[in-house]
Design a protein around this motif. Structure first.
Motif, PDB file in Angstrom:
ATOM      1  N   UNK A 115     -12.866  -4.423 -85.417  1.00  0.00           N
ATOM      2  CA  UNK A 115     -13.962  -5.107 -84.747  1.00  0.00           C
ATOM      3  C   UNK A 115     -15.317  -4.832 -85.381  1.00  0.00           C
ATOM      4  N   UNK A 116     -15.403  -3.778 -86.158  1.00  0.00           N
ATOM      5  CA  UNK A 116     -16.689  -3.428 -86.743  1.00  0.00           C
ATOM      6  C   UNK A 116     -17.595  -2.783 -85.707  1.00  0.00           C
ATOM      7  N   UNK A 117     -18.806  -2.406 -86.116  1.00  0.00           N
ATOM      8  CA  UNK A 117     -19.707  -1.721 -85.182  1.00  0.00           C
ATOM      9  C   UNK A 117     -20.161  -2.636 -84.047  1.00  0.00           C
ATOM     10  N   UNK A 118     -20.165  -2.084 -82.859  1.00  0.00           N
ATOM     11  CA  UNK A 118     -20.559  -2.821 -81.654  1.00  0.00           C
ATOM     12  C   UNK A 118     -21.807  -2.161 -81.071  1.00  0.00           C
ATOM     13  N   UNK A 119     -22.788  -2.971 -80.673  1.00  0.00           N
ATOM     14  CA  UNK A 119     -24.030  -2.411 -80.127  1.00  0.00           C
ATOM     15  C   UNK A 119     -24.194  -2.639 -78.628  1.00  0.00           C
ATOM     16  N   UNK A 120     -23.421  -3.571 -78.060  1.00  0.00           N
ATOM     17  CA  UNK A 120     -23.532  -3.856 -76.623  1.00  0.00           C
ATOM     18  C   UNK A 120     -22.197  -4.356 -76.106  1.00  0.00           C
ATOM     19  N   UNK A 121     -21.977  -4.146 -74.809  1.00  0.00           N
ATOM     20  CA  UNK A 121     -20.732  -4.603 -74.185  1.00  0.00           C
ATOM     21  C   UNK A 121     -21.056  -5.463 -72.974  1.00  0.00           C
ATOM     22  N   UNK A 122     -20.378  -6.601 -72.888  1.00  0.00           N
ATOM     23  CA  UNK A 122     -20.538  -7.531 -71.764  1.00  0.00           C
ATOM     24  C   UNK A 122     -19.201  -7.642 -71.046  1.00  0.00           C
ATOM     25  N   UNK A 169      -5.445  -5.660 -74.247  1.00  0.00           N
ATOM     26  CA  UNK A 169      -5.232  -4.348 -73.629  1.00  0.00           C
ATOM     27  C   UNK A 169      -4.566  -4.542 -72.280  1.00  0.00           C
ATOM     28  N   UNK A 170      -3.745  -3.601 -71.884  1.00  0.00           N
ATOM     29  CA  UNK A 170      -3.087  -3.689 -70.577  1.00  0.00           C
ATOM     30  C   UNK A 170      -4.001  -3.200 -69.456  1.00  0.00           C
ATOM     31  N   UNK A 171      -5.010  -2.409 -69.827  1.00  0.00           N
ATOM     32  CA  UNK A 171      -5.966  -1.873 -68.862  1.00  0.00           C
ATOM     33  C   UNK A 171      -7.221  -1.502 -69.621  1.00  0.00           C
ATOM     34  N   UNK A 172      -8.349  -1.441 -68.927  1.00  0.00           N
ATOM     35  CA  UNK A 172      -9.569  -0.962 -69.564  1.00  0.00           C
ATOM     36  C   UNK A 172      -9.378   0.449 -70.112  1.00  0.00           C
ATOM     37  N   UNK A 173      -8.446   1.193 -69.519  1.00  0.00           N
ATOM     38  CA  UNK A 173      -8.197   2.563 -69.967  1.00  0.00           C
ATOM     39  C   UNK A 173      -7.545   2.616 -71.347  1.00  0.00           C
ATOM     40  N   UNK A 174      -7.135   1.467 -71.857  1.00  0.00           N
ATOM     41  CA  UNK A 174      -6.591   1.416 -73.203  1.00  0.00           C
ATOM     42  C   UNK A 174      -7.670   1.300 -74.272  1.00  0.00           C
ATOM     43  N   UNK A 175      -8.927   1.183 -73.822  1.00  0.00           N
ATOM     44  CA  UNK A 175     -10.030   1.016 -74.764  1.00  0.00           C
ATOM     45  C   UNK A 175     -10.547   2.360 -75.258  1.00  0.00           C
ATOM     46  N   UNK A 176     -10.698   2.497 -76.560  1.00  0.00           N
ATOM     47  CA  UNK A 176     -11.276   3.696 -77.163  1.00  0.00           C
ATOM     48  C   UNK A 176     -12.612   3.317 -77.814  1.00  0.00           C
ATOM     49  N   UNK A 205     -18.771   3.460 -80.969  1.00  0.00           N
ATOM     50  CA  UNK A 205     -19.445   3.888 -79.739  1.00  0.00           C
ATOM     51  C   UNK A 205     -19.005   5.322 -79.379  1.00  0.00           C
ATOM     52  N   UNK A 206     -19.775   6.006 -78.528  1.00  0.00           N
ATOM     53  CA  UNK A 206     -19.448   7.390 -78.193  1.00  0.00           C
ATOM     54  C   UNK A 206     -18.042   7.559 -77.620  1.00  0.00           C
ATOM     55  N   UNK A 207     -17.368   8.619 -78.064  1.00  0.00           N
ATOM     56  CA  UNK A 207     -15.995   8.911 -77.648  1.00  0.00           C
ATOM     57  C   UNK A 207     -15.889   9.117 -76.146  1.00  0.00           C
ATOM     58  N   UNK A 208     -14.811   8.620 -75.579  1.00  0.00           N
ATOM     59  CA  UNK A 208     -14.553   8.751 -74.143  1.00  0.00           C
ATOM     60  C   UNK A 208     -13.206   9.409 -73.918  1.00  0.00           C
ATOM     61  N   UNK A 209     -13.191  10.461 -73.106  1.00  0.00           N
ATOM     62  CA  UNK A 209     -11.939  11.091 -72.679  1.00  0.00           C
ATOM     63  C   UNK A 209     -11.629  10.546 -71.293  1.00  0.00           C
ATOM     64  N   UNK A 210     -10.601   9.728 -71.219  1.00  0.00           N
ATOM     65  CA  UNK A 210     -10.257   9.087 -69.941  1.00  0.00           C
ATOM     66  C   UNK A 210      -9.728  10.102 -68.934  1.00  0.00           C
ATOM     67  N   UNK A 211     -10.202   9.943 -67.693  1.00  0.00           N
ATOM     68  CA  UNK A 211      -9.714  10.820 -66.616  1.00  0.00           C
ATOM     69  C   UNK A 211      -8.359  10.323 -66.133  1.00  0.00           C
TER      70      UNK A 211
END
Length: 231
Positions: free
Chosen positions: A8-15, A212-219, A225-231
Motif C-alpha cells: 500500500x505504500x506510506x499512508x498519512x490518514x485513515x478514513x 480483512x476478516x476483522x479490523x484486528x487483522x490490520x497492522x 504507521x505506528x505499531x499496534x499491539x492488539x488487545x
C-alpha cells in the motif's frame, strides 16, 4: 485472505466507513426492513440485503421497494422506517477492534475521519453509547453534508474527508465493509481495505487493495504507521 499491506505504500490518514465497520448496525437495518416487508407479506433476506449494503438512503429505499414489490413509494418506506431506527440505533455495539484502533491512531496523531452514508441525524442516534471515542475523529462526513453532492458509490464523501484532513487522496487509506464503499474509495483515488460481512462473497471486493476478516487483522506498521499491539 488478508491484505498484503506492504503493497500500500506510506499512508498519512485513515478514513473509516461507519455502518458494519465501526458500529454493528447492519443487524438493526435488517430487522427494521424485515418488519416493514412482513407488513406487506414479503420476505426480506440476504439475496436482497447483499445488494444494498453501503447504499445511500434514497438509493436503498428505491431498490428495496422495487425488489420486494412493495405497494408503497421509496419516500413512504423511509418515513415508515424512521421511528423504528430511532428506537433501535442507540443500542448499536462497537465492532471488534474499532475503538482500540481509533484510540491508537489518535494517540499517535494520525489524521482520522468517518465517511458515512448515514445522515447527520441517524449518525447521532447510532453513536449514543460511543460519543467518547467518536469525539476523537478529526472530521465526520455524512451523506447530507453540505459539501457532498452524491452518496456512495460516488467519491464525494471520501474526497470531502481528505480535503478537511489536509491529506492528498492518494495518501489516504479507507476501511469499508461494502462494495459500494470500495468503489467510492477507489473513485476518490484512495487505497482501500475491505472488512466485509462474513456472508458477502470476496469476489464482490475485487477492486479492494486487500480483504480483512476483522479490523484486528490490520497492522498499521505495515503501511508506515505506528505499531499496534492488539488487545
Amino acid at each position: 485472505m488478508n491484505a498484503q499491506l506492504n503493497d500500500l505504500g506510506p499512508i498519512k490518514a485513515i478514513i473509516f466507513d461507519m455502518d458494519g465497520l465501526l458500529l454493528d448496525t447492519e443487524g438493526i437495518y435488517t430487522e427494521i426492513t424485515q418488519l416493514i416487508a412482513e407488513r406487506y407479506g414479503r420476505t426480506y433476506d440476504w439475496t436482497i440485503k447483499q445488494n444494498i449494503i453501503g447504499r445511500g438512503a434514497a438509493d436503498l429505499a428505491r431498490y428495496v421497494v422495487e425488489a420486494l414489490d412493495l405497494p408503497i413509494s421509496a419516500e413512504e418506506f423511509l418515513v415508515m422506517r424512521e421511528p423504528l431506527m430511532r428506537e433501535r440505533f442507540p443500542r448499536a455495539e462497537a465492532m471488534p477492534g474499532a475503538q482500540q484502533l481509533v484510540r491508537h491512531l489518535k494517540q499517535h496523531q494520525v489524521p482520522i475521519a468517518v465517511g458515512t452514508s448515514s445522515s447527520q441525524m441517524s449518525f447521532g442516534e447510532k453513536i449514543t453509547r460511543h460519543g467518547d471515542w467518536f469525539a476523537l475523529f478529526d472530521t465526520i462526513v455524512t451523506a447530507d453534508d453540505p459539501e457532498v453532492t452524491a452518496a456512495k458509490p460516488a467519491p464525494d464523501i471520501f474526497l470531502t474527508a481528505a480535503r478537511r484532513l489536509g491529506v492528498a487522496p492518494g495518501e489516504c487509506l479507507v476501511f469499508e465493509d461494502s462494495p459500494f464503499g470500495v468503489t467510492a474509495a477507489k473513485a476518490a483515488g484512495m487505497r482501500v481495505l475491505a472488512v466485509p460481512d462474513p456472508a458477502m462473497a470476496d469476489t464482490k471486493f475485487a477492486q479492494a487493495d486487500g480483504i480483512l476478516r476483522s479490523l484486528k487483522g490490520f497492522q498499521p506498521a505495515a503501511c508506515g504507521l505506528p505499531h499496534l499491539v492488539w488487545a
